[in-house]
Design a protein around this motif. Structure first.
Motif, PDB file in Angstrom:
ATOM      1  N   VAL B 120      30.785  67.016 -17.234  1.00 43.87           N
ATOM      2  CA  VAL B 120      30.137  65.825 -16.708  1.00 43.87           C
ATOM      3  C   VAL B 120      30.740  64.591 -17.361  1.00 43.87           C
ATOM      4  O   VAL B 120      30.434  64.276 -18.507  1.00 43.87           O
ATOM      5  CB  VAL B 120      28.609  65.895 -16.935  1.00 43.87           C
ATOM      6  CG1 VAL B 120      27.940  64.636 -16.422  1.00 43.87           C
ATOM      7  CG2 VAL B 120      28.050  67.118 -16.246  1.00 43.87           C
ATOM      8  N   TYR B 126      28.997  63.979  -8.337  1.00 46.02           N
ATOM      9  CA  TYR B 126      27.653  64.547  -8.349  1.00 46.02           C
ATOM     10  C   TYR B 126      27.185  64.923  -6.945  1.00 46.02           C
ATOM     11  O   TYR B 126      27.632  64.343  -5.950  1.00 46.02           O
ATOM     12  CB  TYR B 126      26.658  63.549  -8.943  1.00 46.02           C
ATOM     13  CG  TYR B 126      26.825  63.369 -10.431  1.00 46.02           C
ATOM     14  CD1 TYR B 126      26.317  64.308 -11.318  1.00 46.02           C
ATOM     15  CD2 TYR B 126      27.499  62.269 -10.942  1.00 46.02           C
ATOM     16  CE1 TYR B 126      26.477  64.155 -12.685  1.00 46.02           C
ATOM     17  CE2 TYR B 126      27.666  62.100 -12.310  1.00 46.02           C
ATOM     18  CZ  TYR B 126      27.148  63.051 -13.169  1.00 46.02           C
ATOM     19  OH  TYR B 126      27.318  62.894 -14.516  1.00 46.02           O
ATOM     20  N   VAL B 179      17.840  62.167  -6.905  1.00 46.52           N
ATOM     21  CA  VAL B 179      17.986  63.198  -7.935  1.00 46.52           C
ATOM     22  C   VAL B 179      19.397  63.796  -7.930  1.00 46.52           C
ATOM     23  O   VAL B 179      19.824  64.361  -6.923  1.00 46.52           O
ATOM     24  CB  VAL B 179      16.981  64.352  -7.686  1.00 46.52           C
ATOM     25  CG1 VAL B 179      17.046  65.364  -8.824  1.00 46.52           C
ATOM     26  CG2 VAL B 179      15.563  63.833  -7.494  1.00 46.52           C
ATOM     27  N   PRO B 180      20.132  63.683  -9.038  1.00 44.87           N
ATOM     28  CA  PRO B 180      21.408  64.396  -9.129  1.00 44.87           C
ATOM     29  C   PRO B 180      21.112  65.873  -9.382  1.00 44.87           C
ATOM     30  O   PRO B 180      20.549  66.200 -10.427  1.00 44.87           O
ATOM     31  CB  PRO B 180      22.080  63.748 -10.345  1.00 44.87           C
ATOM     32  CG  PRO B 180      20.967  63.187 -11.169  1.00 44.87           C
ATOM     33  CD  PRO B 180      19.821  62.909 -10.249  1.00 44.87           C
ATOM     34  N   ILE B 181      21.426  66.747  -8.441  1.00 46.97           N
ATOM     35  CA  ILE B 181      21.047  68.160  -8.618  1.00 46.97           C
ATOM     36  C   ILE B 181      22.223  69.034  -9.048  1.00 46.97           C
ATOM     37  O   ILE B 181      22.033  70.201  -9.361  1.00 46.97           O
ATOM     38  CB  ILE B 181      20.409  68.763  -7.340  1.00 46.97           C
ATOM     39  CG1 ILE B 181      21.359  68.646  -6.139  1.00 46.97           C
ATOM     40  CG2 ILE B 181      19.072  68.121  -7.041  1.00 46.97           C
ATOM     41  CD1 ILE B 181      20.890  69.440  -4.923  1.00 46.97           C
ATOM     42  N   PHE B 194      22.660  71.892 -11.414  1.00 45.32           N
ATOM     43  CA  PHE B 194      22.060  71.742 -12.744  1.00 45.32           C
ATOM     44  C   PHE B 194      20.683  72.383 -12.802  1.00 45.32           C
ATOM     45  O   PHE B 194      20.123  72.537 -13.880  1.00 45.32           O
ATOM     46  CB  PHE B 194      21.826  70.255 -13.069  1.00 45.32           C
ATOM     47  CG  PHE B 194      23.054  69.410 -13.110  1.00 45.32           C
ATOM     48  CD1 PHE B 194      24.162  69.814 -13.824  1.00 45.32           C
ATOM     49  CD2 PHE B 194      23.077  68.174 -12.473  1.00 45.32           C
ATOM     50  CE1 PHE B 194      25.281  68.995 -13.898  1.00 45.32           C
ATOM     51  CE2 PHE B 194      24.187  67.358 -12.548  1.00 45.32           C
ATOM     52  CZ  PHE B 194      25.295  67.772 -13.248  1.00 45.32           C
TER      53      PHE B 194
END
Lengths: 273, 273
Positions: B120, B126, B179-181, B194
């Motif tokens: 990351v 993302y 939401v970054p998943i 994630f």
């Protein structure tokens, strides 16, 4: 004494408030330091006055209870919500989860992989992690000024800006995070995270880059407001309001007073505990 | 023939476009069905015309590449971003993750607990899960009408509304998820999440309740626009624009034509594959 119109009276009142040692109406009680340059710049114009601002923040919020009288209110944040963490300071983002744990206010489960439908219902009190960007409200003397400020903001990428009632311009940008990271298990008064602490680290890293992007955007906005609305020869209608410019010494004096007042309030609050 | 002013010309042009079988400029190409009642209502007023809308949606977006010429652009979504999933239909929210997996376009790792700083970085692409609520843009004949519409929207809880240039009102509300998943592991062309699939289920459940809240708010807005701007005796300046009201038969006929045209386009697209 010159006669002031309604806008000018309002502007004086607001500037007196900003200049006073009294905490303002925000939860934090003071203007975010990062907003001061742009606030000061805008308030040098005789045609604009800032009315509220936030420089950007990370917050972790526990929703309030959503059921009263047996009825569940879906969608709202509920009564009695609680800030678990708030910071406007980029340097204080990392490590909030450890801080929260060490407070021991709630039991804490770091990571719940099993999420059952009994646990997550319409009345679940979620823990929400948010990054919220800079926002600024500016009251303008008339619609023409409001339109100019709106156009400047839009051209700098503040695409969610708008003019409201009474020539109040809201300057908004869409760089956000809005993530449910866990919930309160009310049976055991335990905060349970849906996500790993590594994932919270990813959110924090993203928040840091959003802080940076946010500050970069604030600088772009500052420069463009300065060029097009304050010093621009192409806007002769905008006059510099010399009386509102604080000297460095005046600011230092005001800040000192505010600091003393803040200390006094903290001591007074501690004495009543 | 009556002479039309600029607003009226613009309104006719927009209504002709809405009524035509041509896809509009949105990625989806058509107006969301849930928006049609409020669009039709507003367009019965001779003083307002809707210019763009979205009824609310869930989307899963893979950010584009952020580095060109060796330079990493932080904060942006990058060039060549890709929608992994989009739906405006509440019934099609659940199950998107399985759909995406079964497409086999990318390898898929359901859940990466270990997130290292090598994985990351500033150039990480993302995967963003979003719920975005109803938004509507309405061009008004003059500022007075725009102000009235703005005030109605704000009073219904559309607190991020604003008036822009040329009396264009943006009606916006803040019920979002952002939401970054996960991310794209570019070494192995693998989408790595994630979060657990159970957590994706929580997001989907939250999106469903946001869809419901969103529709409830749209109904409140519809009623208040109807009461205060369209039929209200207290607004004699607002005139019903009879020529713009479609009969049921006209709408059915138009929908039929649109359907045929859509089929033709799909076939034509298939033939060129």
């Amino acid at each position: 004494m010159a006669v002031q119109n309604a806008f000018e009276q309002k502007k004086r009142a607001i500037l007196n408030e900003i200049g006073s040692a009294q905490p303002d109406l925000s939860p934090k009680g003071t203007i975010d330091e990062l907003c001061l340059p742009i606030i000061d710049l805008i308030n040098t114009s005789a045609d604009m006055v800032t009315t509220s601002s936030c420089s950007g923040r990370v917050s972790v919020f526990l929703e309030g209870t959503k059921s009263y009288n047996g009825e569940v209110k879906i969608g709202g944040k509920g009564q009695g919500g609680k800030w678990l963490y708030v910071t406007h300071n980029r340097e204080k983002v990392l490590g909030w989860l450890d801080d929260l744990r060490s407070k021991n206010e709630f039991a804490f489960e770091a990571f719940s992989k099993q999420i059952s439908s009994e646990q997550v219902t319409g009345s679940t009190r979620y823990i929400l992690y948010k990054y919220e960007p800079f926002i600024l409200h500016v009251k303008c003397r008339d619609f023409e000024i409001a339109s100019k400020l709106y156009n400047v903001a839009m051209s700098c990428g503040f695409r969610e800006s708008g003019i409201g009632s009474n020539n109040l311009v809201a300057i908004r940008i869409n760089i956000k995070l809005d993530v449910p990271i866990g919930y309160l298990d009310e049976n055991s008064d335990t905060l349970r995270l849906f996500v790993s602490s590594e994932y919270v680290g990813v959110l924090d890293t993203l928040s840091l880059s959003k802080f940076d992007e946010n500050i970069r955007k604030m600088h772009v906005l500052y420069d463009k407001i300065d060029n097009e609305l304050i010093n621009s020869a192409s806007n002769p209608n905008l006059r510099i309001d010399a009386a509102t410019i604080e000297t460095k010494e005046e600011r230092r004096e005001r800040k000192k007073k505010q600091g003393i007042e803040r200390q006094r309030q903290i001591k007074s609050a501690q004495n009543t505990l």
